[in-house]
Structure formats: structure tokens, C-alpha cells
Design an enzyme around this catalytic site. Structure first.
Site, mmCIF file in Angstrom:
data_model
loop_
_atom_site.group_PDB
_atom_site.id
_atom_site.type_symbol
_atom_site.label_atom_id
_atom_site.label_comp_id
_atom_site.label_asym_id
_atom_site.label_seq_id
_atom_site.Cartn_x
_atom_site.Cartn_y
_atom_site.Cartn_z
ATOM 1 N N PHE A 231 -4.754 -5.668 -4.137
ATOM 2 C CA PHE A 231 -5.366 -5.994 -2.873
ATOM 3 C C PHE A 231 -5.166 -4.617 -2.195
ATOM 4 C CE2 PHE A 231 -4.541 -5.723 1.638
ATOM 5 C CZ PHE A 231 -4.978 -7.060 2.203
ATOM 6 N N GLU A 232 -6.571 -4.311 -1.566
ATOM 7 C CA GLU A 232 -6.377 -2.980 -0.809
ATOM 8 C C GLU A 232 -7.733 -3.103 0.194
ATOM 9 O OE1 GLU A 232 -7.743 -0.148 -3.690
ATOM 10 O OE2 GLU A 232 -5.944 1.032 -3.681
ATOM 11 N N ILE A 233 -7.516 -2.958 1.170
ATOM 12 C CA ILE A 233 -8.393 -2.788 2.273
ATOM 13 C C ILE A 233 -8.398 -1.312 2.811
ATOM 14 C CG2 ILE A 233 -9.417 -3.425 4.632
ATOM 15 C CD1 ILE A 233 -8.007 -6.115 4.170
ATOM 16 N N HIS A 268 -3.705 5.760 -6.208
ATOM 17 C CA HIS A 268 -4.204 5.654 -4.725
ATOM 18 C C HIS A 268 -3.063 5.814 -3.839
ATOM 19 C CE1 HIS A 268 -7.761 2.884 -5.623
ATOM 20 N NE2 HIS A 268 -7.962 4.157 -6.334
#
Ligand code: GDP
Ligand code: MN
Length: 345
Positions: A231-233, A268
Site C-alpha cells: 500500500f502506498e499513496i 522506498h
């Protein structure tokens, strides 16, 4: 008031965002053709809980061409426009400086040591792609923001606001819902490479960064905390910045994507922790999420009721011992969500 505590769920559901107020953003999924039925479930969750009100686009990327069945079904499920991209060979193969025999021996060795995905070649290309290339695929160049979605995920609550809009309005660059400790065996020299990069590129290290999230001794060693990147925004512009690209290239030349099994999550996370100001990293308590085997269920009963959640709060991973989320709150000096003491056990 700290914007981290002023999240929309605490102030009641906002009105629907007219499409004119949308951000230049897209969902993005890396998948194989045989992921179809699992990504279909994820899309259904995202659409039902959020995107049916917003109609954001969705970009699908694959190292092989998507077949027609994949395109037909996913286009039918997504309420925004869909785009299908083939990954260029240069982004999914060995760079010339990698010794492929050495890489093959590592895979053999990791297989014997039963390290998760340790024997997989494709998993390594996937992690390297997610670390360094997805945001520069030509289809992604049209967008400024992304939301990564993997197959088989669940969303347990309505998303009653636009997280992309939240990122823009609150000057956030990267966000997460789950954090945890990485398996040491997959990244033994990642921190050495990081330190080498920091020394050579002090101009890229942000003042007021989140080093304290990543290290307990001022940067000497890595505590293995990372944001779970399935999950990443986040901001594509940030990933396309000189700082991030230089960081990725430096790691890539050190070879650990192939000689170890570096994941895109620690890559990241270390980048976000060092290249961004700490206020630029956001935790979305309201976005209830599951990816095997962890659940983020929002803390705070009123939030869960307002958002029509169906997750069991005792499944929430945030305040358990193997989560790094308490550390995030601590280093940012922000209060944990209301109800945390009651639910943290
Ligand atoms: P895990 O979550 O770490 O267990 O890894 P996944 O199997 O979920 O893979 C992560 C993401 O990469 C998912 O979106 C997968 O669909 C995708 N993926 C993994 N391997 C490949 C591959 O070889 N080719 C393509 N096109 N996608 C892949
Ligand atoms: Mn996955």
C-alpha cells in the site's frame, strides 16, 4: 493544530469531490495475467469504498503483454480510464555490471536457507522495478500522484475523503498504513550502501528527516523499520527527483537487488526517511487495509462506525510489538489516535 491529527474522518464525512477537484493521480498495479482474479477482488474493494465516487484512472504494468481477458475485466471494473503498459526490457533484466553467476549462487544458497522468495529471480526483478522504474514508465509520466494496489487486498472501511487531495493540501509526499521490521537476511548490506550514498550525497539528505524512524543509534545501524509498500499513496514527482533517482542508482550499482534480495519496501522507506522532511510522511489511520498476513484496522470506535468498517479492531497490527508505527508517532511527536490505549493489547 497539527494536520496529522486533523484528518477528515474526525470531522465527519465530507461531501463528494466533484471530478473537477480531482488531483492528477492514478492507481497503479503491477501484475501478471494470472493475477486477474485476485486483482479483480482488489479493484472491487477500491471501487466500492472509494473510487466509484471519484473515477480516478488505473494503470496496469506487466513484463509480458496483458491478454484481452485481463483488459476486458479490469476495464469493466474500474470506473476511471484504464491503461495497460508493457515494461521495457531494460527495466526488467540484469544491468551489465551484475555478475549473473554470482546472483544464481545466491539464489541457490537462499533456497537452502529457506529465505522467503530467496530463490526467485522474477521476485528480484519485481522488487527492483518497484524500487526504481514504475514511476518512469511512459504511462506514469502523465501523472503526479500514485496509489499502489496489489492483488488480494481488502479495504474494510469507506474512504470518505480523497487521500490524493489530502496529500496535496497537506504537503505530504509519501504515506503508509502498515509498518514493520524487515527480515535481516534479505538486506544485510542495504544500510552500508545507504551510508555510502549519504556520505557521497549530503546535498540530498533532508533537514528534519526521519532518521530516528530508521535507526536507534543516530544512523550507525538500521533498525529494519519500513513502511509496507504494497500500500502506498505518494508523489511520483518525488520519485522522479534527482535525490530519489541518485539514491536508487547508487543502490542499484551496489547490486543488492540481485546479490541479496532487497525489497522495494525498505528501499522506498529509507528514501522517504532520509530524503523527505518528516512532516512529509503521512500515516492514514482511516484507511483500513489488509494484505496477507497483516491488518490495519483504524483506531477509534467512532471512526470505525462513521466509516462503516467491518474489521475486528483486535486484528489491528499498529500497536503490536512487531509494528514500527508507534515509533513513527514518537519521532514525529504527534499523539496516537484516540482510543489507542484501550485497543492496544
Ligand atoms: P508479496 O506481496 O511480497 O508476497 O509479493 P506479490 O506476489 O504480491 O508481488 C508484488 C506485486 O508484484 C504484485 O502486484 C504482483 O502482482 C506483482 N508481481 C510479482 N511478480 C511479478 C512478475 O513476475 N511479473 C509481473 N508482471 N508482476 C509481478
Ligand atoms: Mn502482495
Amino acid at each position: 493544530v497539527d494536520p496529522n491529527t486533523q484528518t477528515p474522518a474526525n470531522t465527519g464525512p465530507p461531501p463528494l469531490t466533484p471530478s473537477g477537484d480531482r488531483v492528477n493521480a492514478t492507481f497503479v498495479t503491477l501484475a501478471r495475467n494470472n493475477d486477474l482474479w485476485e486483482i479483480a477482488k482488489s479493484i472491487r474493494e477500491v471501487e466500492d469504498r472509494f473510487n466509484r465516487n471519484y473515477h480516478y484512472d488505473w494503470v496496469f504494468l506487466n513484463d509480458k503483454p496483458f491478454d484481452d481477458e485481463f483488459k476486458r475485466l479490469t476495464s469493466a471494473l474500474v470506473s476511471g480510464k484504464t491503461h495497460y503498459g508493457l515494461i521495457p526490457k531494460e527495466h526488467w533484466s540484469y544491468p551489465e555490471w551484475i555478475d549473473q553467476d554470482k546472483a544464481a549462487k545466491v539464489r541457490e544458497d537462499m533456497k537452502e536457507r529457506k529465505i522467503i522468495y530467496g530463490d526467485s529471480e522474477s521476485y528480484r526483478h519485481m522488487c527492483r522495478y518497484e524500487s526504481g522504474f514504475f514511476f518512469r514508465h511512459e504511462l506514469m509520466l502523465n501523472y503526479e500522484w500514485y496509489w499502489r494496489v496489489e492483488p488480494s487486498i481488502q479495504l474494510f472501511c469507506d474512504i470518505s475523503f480523497d487521500p490524493f487531495r489530502y496529500m496535496v493540501d497537506n504537503k505530504k509526499k509519501y504515506s503508509f498504513v502498515l509498518s514493520l521490521y524487515e527480515y535481516y537476511e534479505t538486506i544485510p548490506t542495504l544500510w552500508d550502501s545507504t551510508k555510502k550514498f549519504m556520505k557521497a550525497n549530503p546535498q540530498h539528505i533532508a533537514e528534519g528527516n526521519s532518521m530516528a524512524f530508521l535507526s536507534d543509534d543516530g544512523g550507525e545501524t538500521y533498525n529494519k523499520c519500513h513502511f509496507w509498500s504494497n500500500f502506498e499513496i505518494g508523489s511520483l514527482e518525488w520519485l522522479r527527483s534527482d535525490a530519489y533517482i541518485d539514491f536508487f542508482s547508487s543502490l542499484d550499482h551496489d547490486g543488492g537487488f540481485f546479490y541479496e534480495r532487497w525489497g522495494d519496501a525498505p528501499v522506498h522507506s529509507i528514501a522517504a526517511g532520509l530524503l523527505l522532511k518528516k512532516e512529509e510522511i503521512h500515516f492514514f489511520n482511516e484507511i483500513a487495509y489488509y494484505h496477507v498476513p497483516f491488518t490495519h484496522c483504524p483506531t477509534g470506535e467512532q471512526t470505525r462506525l462513521d466509516l462503516k468498517c467491518h474489521c475486528n479492531p483486535s486484528d489491528n497490527f499498529d500497536w503490536k510489538g512487531y509494528s514500527c508505527t508507534s515509533r513513527y508517532f514518537h519521532i514525529n511527536n504527534i499523539p496516537k489516535p484516540e482510543g489507542y490505549e484501550k485497543e492496544a493489547n
